[in-house]
Motif scaffolding. Structure first.
Motif, PDB file in Angstrom:
ATOM      1  N   VAL A 280     -10.352  -4.124 -10.125  1.00  0.00           N
ATOM      2  CA  VAL A 280      -9.467  -4.177  -9.358  1.00  0.00           C
ATOM      3  C   VAL A 280      -8.625  -3.007  -9.136  1.00  0.00           C
ATOM      4  CG1 VAL A 280      -6.858  -5.395  -9.375  1.00  0.00           C
ATOM      5  CG2 VAL A 280      -8.940  -6.466 -10.340  1.00  0.00           C
ATOM      6  N   GLY A 281      -8.295  -2.057 -10.461  1.00  0.00           N
ATOM      7  CA  GLY A 281      -7.604  -0.935 -10.497  1.00  0.00           C
ATOM      8  C   GLY A 281      -8.036   0.123  -9.474  1.00  0.00           C
ATOM      9  N   TRP A 282      -9.563   0.304  -9.379  1.00  0.00           N
ATOM     10  CA  TRP A 282     -10.284   1.201  -8.477  1.00  0.00           C
ATOM     11  C   TRP A 282     -10.072   0.944  -7.070  1.00  0.00           C
ATOM     12  CZ3 TRP A 282     -15.613   2.174 -11.457  1.00  0.00           C
ATOM     13  CH2 TRP A 282     -15.117   2.639 -12.587  1.00  0.00           C
ATOM     14  N   ILE A 283      -9.560  -0.171  -6.594  1.00  0.00           N
ATOM     15  CA  ILE A 283      -9.443  -0.502  -5.162  1.00  0.00           C
ATOM     16  C   ILE A 283      -7.741  -0.820  -4.888  1.00  0.00           C
ATOM     17  CG2 ILE A 283     -11.828  -0.939  -4.781  1.00  0.00           C
ATOM     18  CD1 ILE A 283     -11.105  -4.017  -4.689  1.00  0.00           C
ATOM     19  N   ILE A 284      -7.052  -0.418  -5.557  1.00  0.00           N
ATOM     20  CA  ILE A 284      -5.597  -0.637  -5.414  1.00  0.00           C
ATOM     21  C   ILE A 284      -5.141  -0.128  -4.188  1.00  0.00           C
ATOM     22  CG2 ILE A 284      -4.829   1.443  -6.709  1.00  0.00           C
ATOM     23  CD1 ILE A 284      -3.269  -1.927  -6.989  1.00  0.00           C
ATOM     24  N   ASP A 285      -5.787   0.993  -3.614  1.00  0.00           N
ATOM     25  CA  ASP A 285      -5.436   1.539  -2.318  1.00  0.00           C
ATOM     26  C   ASP A 285      -6.165   0.745  -1.159  1.00  0.00           C
ATOM     27  OD1 ASP A 285      -8.042   2.211  -2.962  1.00  0.00           O
ATOM     28  OD2 ASP A 285      -7.691   4.502  -2.402  1.00  0.00           O
ATOM     29  N   ASP A 286      -7.063  -0.287  -1.527  1.00  0.00           N
ATOM     30  CA  ASP A 286      -7.456  -1.075  -0.359  1.00  0.00           C
ATOM     31  C   ASP A 286      -6.305  -1.919   0.277  1.00  0.00           C
ATOM     32  OD1 ASP A 286      -9.970  -0.180  -1.047  1.00  0.00           O
ATOM     33  OD2 ASP A 286     -10.818  -2.018  -1.258  1.00  0.00           O
ATOM     34  N   THR A 287      -6.340  -1.996   1.462  1.00  0.00           N
ATOM     35  CA  THR A 287      -5.250  -2.587   2.410  1.00  0.00           C
ATOM     36  C   THR A 287      -4.614  -3.781   1.501  1.00  0.00           C
ATOM     37  OG1 THR A 287      -5.941  -1.538   4.433  1.00  0.00           O
ATOM     38  CG2 THR A 287      -4.448  -3.434   4.404  1.00  0.00           C
ATOM     39  N   ASP A 288      -5.792  -4.855   1.504  1.00  0.00           N
ATOM     40  CA  ASP A 288      -5.344  -6.210   1.047  1.00  0.00           C
ATOM     41  C   ASP A 288      -4.581  -6.202  -0.445  1.00  0.00           C
ATOM     42  OD1 ASP A 288      -7.728  -5.572   0.014  1.00  0.00           O
ATOM     43  OD2 ASP A 288      -8.419  -7.803  -0.027  1.00  0.00           O
ATOM     44  N   VAL A 289      -5.256  -5.234  -1.134  1.00  0.00           N
ATOM     45  CA  VAL A 289      -4.919  -5.235  -2.560  1.00  0.00           C
ATOM     46  C   VAL A 289      -3.353  -4.515  -2.834  1.00  0.00           C
ATOM     47  CG1 VAL A 289      -5.422  -4.580  -4.957  1.00  0.00           C
ATOM     48  CG2 VAL A 289      -7.386  -5.173  -3.191  1.00  0.00           C
ATOM     49  N   HIS A 290      -3.525  -3.448  -2.212  1.00  0.00           N
ATOM     50  CA  HIS A 290      -2.000  -2.665  -1.976  1.00  0.00           C
ATOM     51  C   HIS A 290      -0.939  -3.628  -1.503  1.00  0.00           C
ATOM     52  CE1 HIS A 290       0.781  -0.079  -0.104  1.00  0.00           C
ATOM     53  NE2 HIS A 290       0.913   0.521  -1.487  1.00  0.00           N
ATOM     54  N   ARG A 291      -1.196  -4.457  -0.448  1.00  0.00           N
ATOM     55  CA  ARG A 291      -0.258  -5.154   0.334  1.00  0.00           C
ATOM     56  C   ARG A 291       0.306  -6.103  -0.564  1.00  0.00           C
ATOM     57  NH1 ARG A 291      -2.854  -6.602   4.570  1.00  0.00           N
ATOM     58  NH2 ARG A 291      -3.610  -8.502   3.929  1.00  0.00           N
ATOM     59  N   PHE A 292      -0.862  -6.808  -1.440  1.00  0.00           N
ATOM     60  CA  PHE A 292      -0.445  -7.821  -2.560  1.00  0.00           C
ATOM     61  C   PHE A 292       0.455  -7.279  -3.627  1.00  0.00           C
ATOM     62  CE2 PHE A 292      -1.225  -9.946  -6.448  1.00  0.00           C
ATOM     63  CZ  PHE A 292      -0.614 -11.281  -5.987  1.00  0.00           C
ATOM     64  N   TYR A 293       0.537  -6.171  -3.986  1.00  0.00           N
ATOM     65  CA  TYR A 293       1.122  -5.611  -5.013  1.00  0.00           C
ATOM     66  C   TYR A 293       2.420  -5.114  -4.619  1.00  0.00           C
ATOM     67  CZ  TYR A 293      -1.989  -6.425  -8.816  1.00  0.00           C
ATOM     68  OH  TYR A 293      -2.942  -7.012  -9.631  1.00  0.00           O
ATOM     69  N   ALA A 294       2.400  -4.564  -3.312  1.00  0.00           N
ATOM     70  CA  ALA A 294       3.903  -4.182  -2.811  1.00  0.00           C
ATOM     71  C   ALA A 294       4.664  -5.461  -2.539  1.00  0.00           C
ATOM     72  CB  ALA A 294       3.417  -3.595  -1.347  1.00  0.00           C
ATOM     73  N   LYS A 295       3.957  -6.468  -1.965  1.00  0.00           N
ATOM     74  CA  LYS A 295       5.089  -7.828  -1.923  1.00  0.00           C
ATOM     75  C   LYS A 295       5.677  -7.977  -3.173  1.00  0.00           C
ATOM     76  CE  LYS A 295       3.081 -10.894   0.451  1.00  0.00           C
ATOM     77  NZ  LYS A 295       1.955 -12.154   1.078  1.00  0.00           N
ATOM     78  N   LEU A 296       4.754  -7.842  -4.329  1.00  0.00           N
ATOM     79  CA  LEU A 296       5.281  -8.430  -5.618  1.00  0.00           C
ATOM     80  C   LEU A 296       6.356  -7.413  -5.911  1.00  0.00           C
ATOM     81  CD1 LEU A 296       1.871  -9.004  -7.865  1.00  0.00           C
ATOM     82  CD2 LEU A 296       3.498 -10.507  -6.777  1.00  0.00           C
ATOM     83  N   LEU A 297       6.272  -6.186  -5.591  1.00  0.00           N
ATOM     84  CA  LEU A 297       7.451  -5.269  -6.028  1.00  0.00           C
ATOM     85  C   LEU A 297       8.826  -5.621  -5.156  1.00  0.00           C
ATOM     86  CD1 LEU A 297       8.379  -2.874  -7.450  1.00  0.00           C
ATOM     87  CD2 LEU A 297       7.588  -1.374  -5.438  1.00  0.00           C
ATOM     88  N   ASP A 298       8.590  -6.130  -3.774  1.00  0.00           N
ATOM     89  CA  ASP A 298       9.711  -6.464  -3.093  1.00  0.00           C
ATOM     90  C   ASP A 298      10.224  -7.547  -3.573  1.00  0.00           C
ATOM     91  OD1 ASP A 298       9.257  -4.177  -1.350  1.00  0.00           O
ATOM     92  OD2 ASP A 298       8.253  -5.275   0.162  1.00  0.00           O
ATOM     93  N   LYS A 299       9.408  -8.550  -3.917  1.00  0.00           N
ATOM     94  CA  LYS A 299       9.857 -10.043  -4.088  1.00  0.00           C
ATOM     95  C   LYS A 299      10.620 -10.138  -5.566  1.00  0.00           C
ATOM     96  CE  LYS A 299       9.114 -14.859  -3.418  1.00  0.00           C
ATOM     97  NZ  LYS A 299       7.996 -15.726  -2.661  1.00  0.00           N
ATOM     98  N   TYR A 300       9.865  -9.522  -6.559  1.00  0.00           N
ATOM     99  CA  TYR A 300      10.207  -9.831  -8.084  1.00  0.00           C
ATOM    100  C   TYR A 300      10.533  -8.413  -8.492  1.00  0.00           C
ATOM    101  CZ  TYR A 300       7.495 -13.792  -7.133  1.00  0.00           C
ATOM    102  OH  TYR A 300       6.681 -15.060  -6.325  1.00  0.00           O
ATOM    103  N   GLY A 301      10.653  -7.264  -7.946  1.00  0.00           N
ATOM    104  CA  GLY A 301      11.030  -6.180  -8.903  1.00  0.00           C
ATOM    105  C   GLY A 301      12.267  -6.109  -9.478  1.00  0.00           C
ATOM    106  N   GLY A 302      13.237  -6.860  -8.908  1.00  0.00           N
ATOM    107  CA  GLY A 302      14.586  -6.928  -9.716  1.00  0.00           C
ATOM    108  C   GLY A 302      14.684  -7.711 -10.786  1.00  0.00           C
ATOM    109  N   GLY A 303      13.428  -8.528 -10.986  1.00  0.00           N
ATOM    110  CA  GLY A 303      13.656  -9.302 -12.055  1.00  0.00           C
ATOM    111  C   GLY A 303      12.764  -8.984 -13.274  1.00  0.00           C
ATOM    112  N   LEU A 304      12.022  -7.606 -13.210  1.00  0.00           N
ATOM    113  CA  LEU A 304      11.153  -7.381 -14.249  1.00  0.00           C
ATOM    114  C   LEU A 304      12.022  -6.564 -15.207  1.00  0.00           C
ATOM    115  CD1 LEU A 304       8.371  -6.383 -11.962  1.00  0.00           C
ATOM    116  CD2 LEU A 304       8.494  -8.392 -13.512  1.00  0.00           C
TER     117      LEU A 304
END
Length: 330
Positions: A280-304
């Motif tokens: 997972v970590g070695w392909i964090i820059d793949d479009t779908d993987v990066h987009r998924f984690y970016a969405k997590l940051l946008d949606k849940y970042g404030g509650g972490l």
């Protein structure tokens, strides 16, 4: 995988007045589909369910049908504005009551109640052993000898028990959910019948864990699961955590991307996976993987928590695509 048997009376209880919630059945379907639970449904259970379903629904509807929305008013109450308003509300309540009863009964006749959909799905995904004449003969012998389970020469419970003895592999523990008193101890409340427990442990060389309610089974075996969508999300997170290739990581990320909501605990697990699994970590820059984690940051970042927020932010930053060298604006 947990081997589970649920007696007919427990499934039927979802149609009756009960403290159990339909959500429990949704959780069960999700766990069976994802092969976390091997649900054994003997033919006797399925037949008995459909045989008794109509009567259970009819009993549950009885009090609703009998409900009346009326009141006696003294003559002088008619001089108040509230009298006419209340009469209109009562008349509306009567109309809505009649419509509700009609809609429920129509769905019941079409086998399209929410509980119908779930139980039907459950039966489709369950492990359904072939009905065997030997099980029937063994059940008949059991009843004739006076051995439990069963009463008044009834063979149903005995057939289910013999089917379980023939189906479950030796050494496999059985989780058993039933409200039937025939399976309970006569000495201790909430304890499985001693004769049957001894028989199971002697023949199968494994334990039998007994519950009278399916919600108690979930509290013991899946305590962190509150709703059905959580079951599927947790299992999808487990799959990502155990991903063994880049290709499977993309598949699991695609599955996770279909969920509308995660709990904070689930997000915290997701944040740690890239550091624990290089597939997972070695392909964090793949479009779908990066987009998924970016969405997590946008949606849940404030509650972490700060540490988790920083780790997620670092992952998203690390996965950002490199600027195009030919792009004059980069």
């Amino acid at each position: 995988m947990i081997t589970l048997f649920i007696d007919t009376n427990v499934l039927l209880s979802f149609y009756h007045l009960t403290s159990e919630d339909i959500e429990e059945l949704k959780k069960l379907v999700a766990l069976v589909k994802n092969k976390e639970i091997d649900l054994i449904v003997p033919k006797q259970v399925e037949d008995e369910f459909w045989r008794n379903r109509g009567g259970k629904i009819s009993d549950a509807m009885k009090k609703l049908r009998e409900a009346r929305f009326n009141a006696s008013f003294p003559a002088f109450s008619k001089d108040y504005d509230e009298y006419n308003e209340l009469r209109a509300l009562l008349k509306k309540a009567d109309k809505l009551h009649a419509e509700l009863v009609s809609k429920i009964m129509a769905d019941a006749k079409d086998t399209s109640l929410k509980a119908d959909e779930i139980v039907t799905g459950l039966f489709k995904t369950a492990n359904k052993p072939r009905f065997d004449n030997d099980d029937y003969l063994n059940a008949m012998r059991r009843v004739r000898l006076g051995n439990p389970p069963g009463k008044n020469e009834s063979l149903g419970d005995a057939v289910n028990w013999e089917t379980l003895l023939a189906t479950v592999d030796k050494g496999n523990a059985l989780y058993f959910v039933s409200e039937d008193k025939d399976y309970r101890s006569q000495l201790s409340e909430g304890v499985f019948n001693e004769f049957l427990r001894d028989e199971w442990e002697s023949r199968k060389k494994s334990s039998l864990i007994y519950y009278s309610k399916i919600s108690d089974f979930f509290k013991d075996c899946f305590p962190d699961i509150k709703i059905a969508s959580q079951v599927e999300a947790d299992l999808a997170i487990n799959s990502l955590s155990n991903s063994g290739s880049f290709a499977s990581t993309h598949v699991h990320i695609g599955k996770l991307d279909t969920f509308d909501q995660f709990t904070i605990a689930q997000v915290e697990r997701l944040i740690k996976i890239p550091g624990q699994n290089n597939q997972v970590g070695w392909i964090i820059d793949d479009t779908d993987v990066h987009r998924f984690y970016a969405k997590l940051l946008d949606k849940y970042g404030g509650g972490l928590k700060d540490d988790d927020h920083d780790l997620l932010e670092e992952l998203v930053e690390k996965g950002k695509p490199e600027p195009d060298e030919d792009d004059p604006l980069s």
